[in-house]
Design a protein around this motif. Sequence first.
Motif, PDB file in Angstrom:
ATOM      1  N   VAL A 102       0.923  -1.286   0.087  1.00 31.02           N
ATOM      2  CA  VAL A 102       0.011  -0.067   0.154  1.00 31.02           C
ATOM      3  C   VAL A 102       0.824   1.184  -0.082  1.00 31.02           C
ATOM      4  O   VAL A 102       1.880   1.093   0.683  1.00 31.02           O
ATOM      5  CB  VAL A 102      -1.022  -0.132   1.213  1.00 31.02           C
ATOM      6  N   GLU A 103       0.537   2.279  -0.961  1.00 38.09           N
ATOM      7  CA  GLU A 103       1.199   3.620  -0.811  1.00 38.09           C
ATOM      8  C   GLU A 103       0.137   4.597   0.030  1.00 38.09           C
ATOM      9  O   GLU A 103      -0.830   4.801  -0.696  1.00 38.09           O
ATOM     10  CB  GLU A 103       1.540   3.788  -2.217  1.00 38.09           C
ATOM     11  N   VAL A 104       0.528   5.047   0.943  1.00 33.85           N
ATOM     12  CA  VAL A 104      -0.230   6.207   1.603  1.00 33.85           C
ATOM     13  C   VAL A 104      -0.095   7.722   1.624  1.00 33.85           C
ATOM     14  O   VAL A 104       1.242   7.824   1.451  1.00 33.85           O
ATOM     15  CB  VAL A 104      -0.075   5.712   3.294  1.00 33.85           C
ATOM     16  N   LEU A 105      -0.936   8.198   1.428  1.00 34.73           N
ATOM     17  CA  LEU A 105      -0.853   9.715   1.242  1.00 34.73           C
ATOM     18  C   LEU A 105      -1.924  10.356   2.180  1.00 34.73           C
ATOM     19  O   LEU A 105      -3.049   9.958   2.199  1.00 34.73           O
ATOM     20  CB  LEU A 105      -1.058  10.089  -0.251  1.00 34.73           C
ATOM     21  N   ILE A 106      -1.419  11.412   2.833  1.00 35.79           N
ATOM     22  CA  ILE A 106      -2.323  12.191   3.581  1.00 35.79           C
ATOM     23  C   ILE A 106      -2.268  13.582   3.032  1.00 35.79           C
ATOM     24  O   ILE A 106      -1.242  14.242   2.802  1.00 35.79           O
ATOM     25  CB  ILE A 106      -1.711  12.481   5.209  1.00 35.79           C
ATOM     26  N   LEU A 107      -3.645  13.929   2.821  1.00 35.49           N
ATOM     27  CA  LEU A 107      -3.814  15.333   2.267  1.00 35.49           C
ATOM     28  C   LEU A 107      -4.653  16.074   3.331  1.00 35.49           C
ATOM     29  O   LEU A 107      -5.581  16.038   3.956  1.00 35.49           O
ATOM     30  CB  LEU A 107      -4.814  15.106   1.159  1.00 35.49           C
ATOM     31  N   ALA A 108      -3.672  17.076   3.855  1.00 35.48           N
ATOM     32  CA  ALA A 108      -4.175  17.828   5.086  1.00 35.48           C
ATOM     33  C   ALA A 108      -4.104  19.340   4.870  1.00 35.48           C
ATOM     34  O   ALA A 108      -3.550  19.987   4.065  1.00 35.48           O
ATOM     35  CB  ALA A 108      -3.108  17.457   6.144  1.00 35.48           C
ATOM     36  N   ASN A 109      -4.639  20.105   5.928  1.00 36.58           N
ATOM     37  CA  ASN A 109      -4.701  21.554   5.529  1.00 36.58           C
ATOM     38  C   ASN A 109      -3.497  22.169   6.070  1.00 36.58           C
ATOM     39  O   ASN A 109      -2.914  22.946   5.798  1.00 36.58           O
ATOM     40  CB  ASN A 109      -5.683  22.207   6.753  1.00 36.58           C
ATOM     41  N   SER A 110      -2.995  21.429   7.027  1.00 34.71           N
ATOM     42  CA  SER A 110      -1.409  21.578   7.575  1.00 34.71           C
ATOM     43  C   SER A 110      -0.643  20.274   7.406  1.00 34.71           C
ATOM     44  O   SER A 110      -0.975  19.469   7.928  1.00 34.71           O
ATOM     45  CB  SER A 110      -1.288  22.322   8.788  1.00 34.71           C
ATOM     46  N   THR A 111       0.539  20.383   6.866  1.00 36.91           N
ATOM     47  CA  THR A 111       1.280  19.087   6.860  1.00 36.91           C
ATOM     48  C   THR A 111       2.723  19.049   7.654  1.00 36.91           C
ATOM     49  O   THR A 111       3.154  18.308   7.486  1.00 36.91           O
ATOM     50  CB  THR A 111       1.884  18.658   5.403  1.00 36.91           C
ATOM     51  N   LYS A 112       2.713  20.079   8.476  1.00 37.34           N
ATOM     52  CA  LYS A 112       4.077  20.377   9.298  1.00 37.34           C
ATOM     53  C   LYS A 112       3.473  19.326  10.449  1.00 37.34           C
ATOM     54  O   LYS A 112       2.400  19.134  11.029  1.00 37.34           O
ATOM     55  CB  LYS A 112       4.281  21.605   9.782  1.00 37.34           C
TER      56      LYS A 112
END
Length: 434
Positions: free
Chosen positions: A56-66
């Motif tokens: 699995v390749e996981v990507l988090i799409l977030a308002n803030s990535t820090k």
Amino acid sequence: MNQKSGKIKVGFYLRNEGYPNADVRFPELGNPGIGGTQFTTIATAYYLNKFYSDRVEVLILANSTKLLPPSLKTAMAANEVDAAVKSKEAGCDIFVFKSQGNEELFKQLHTLNINAIARSNNTPKVHVLNQLADIPQIKCHLCVGQEQLDSLRDHKIFDKSTRIFNPFNADNFVPKNDIVKTGNTVVFLGSIIPAKGFHFLARVWREILKQKPEARLIVIGTGQVYSRNNKLGKWGVAEENYEANSIRPFLSDENGNVIESVHFAGLLGTEKIEILQKADVGVVNPSGATETFCSGAVEIQACGTPVVSAAKGGLLDTVSHGKTGLLGNSDRELVKNILYLLNNPTIAKEFGKNGIEFVKNKFSYQENAKQWLELLTDICNDKLPRQPPMKSNYFYDAKFLREGMRVLKKTIPPLRSIPSLSEIKALLKGGKGE
């Protein structure tokens, strides 16, 4: 499935605009004091990547990535619609979002033609459930509690619904040494907002003091758990109206200050663990309202402390009544259950030991990652999600009736137009549902 890597690529939308400085780089340490939906989204992605990065390749799409886990790939997204678009652009096979009524997102899913999972940390209103059921791109409606899933058995969303409990890593919570407890400490853990029921405990606290004058209450959490931008009242505990009408009248001394037996500890991260370990009783959401899981109950039990709460919803999944805690349905039972554990330390200790094993066995983060992999694989293979069997408490929440109607609707097509119990309740209330 991604053609180049041969892996399933999945994008998780994380709405974290309310926590710009929350450090969630190390999910194994526990929730640093943010909303359960946000933390469990991060933890789910983290452990899925940790155990199955070869598949699995996981990507988090977030308002803030820090301050997100450095092992995860991340991308900025202004909102869930933007996240869906960027998931498609990044080549994601599946997009995961928190289920709620967002017409623009639903249109975008159709336009993008991307498979999606609607994850319900809170059960949506019935008209939203209807929409989720009718949108072909939404391949799964994911519940986080078994009671939550069972409540949908007679609704058309059920066919593509399943349940995966939230992941929990108990390693940092379980006491390393024997804990000496005082016999008089109660801890409330949760957001101080009406939906989380702290006012239920506040209004009975003086009754507890009458019978146990040495009792002490520590409150972990504020009205800023879900957003650091929320304005708090005079005590810095909750929104002013809630604080003034539902908290201060019960916990003030003659000068308007907090009574001596109560300490508001505020928002705490990992430092809360020692407090929970030393507590004699942990209380979470005594109202039981809105609970589909209740991470606070799991945290308290992992610390070896028994839980007292309401015999409703997700708490029936996350607390084993009479073994790891006590659940009730009234103010009187709330008082009775707290006092019983304070006055019976041997039983409370046994409940605490049971709670540690209960949490490790039922909410394993390893099992969570395995079930997520199975779900993602099934979706990529165009299969309906696997469903765990109904719990055996058939008379709770008219479960037997819901299941009976499900079977009848499945076997007799003309009956499928009969509304579910949830829809009937919504109609009786004159709205679109709870």
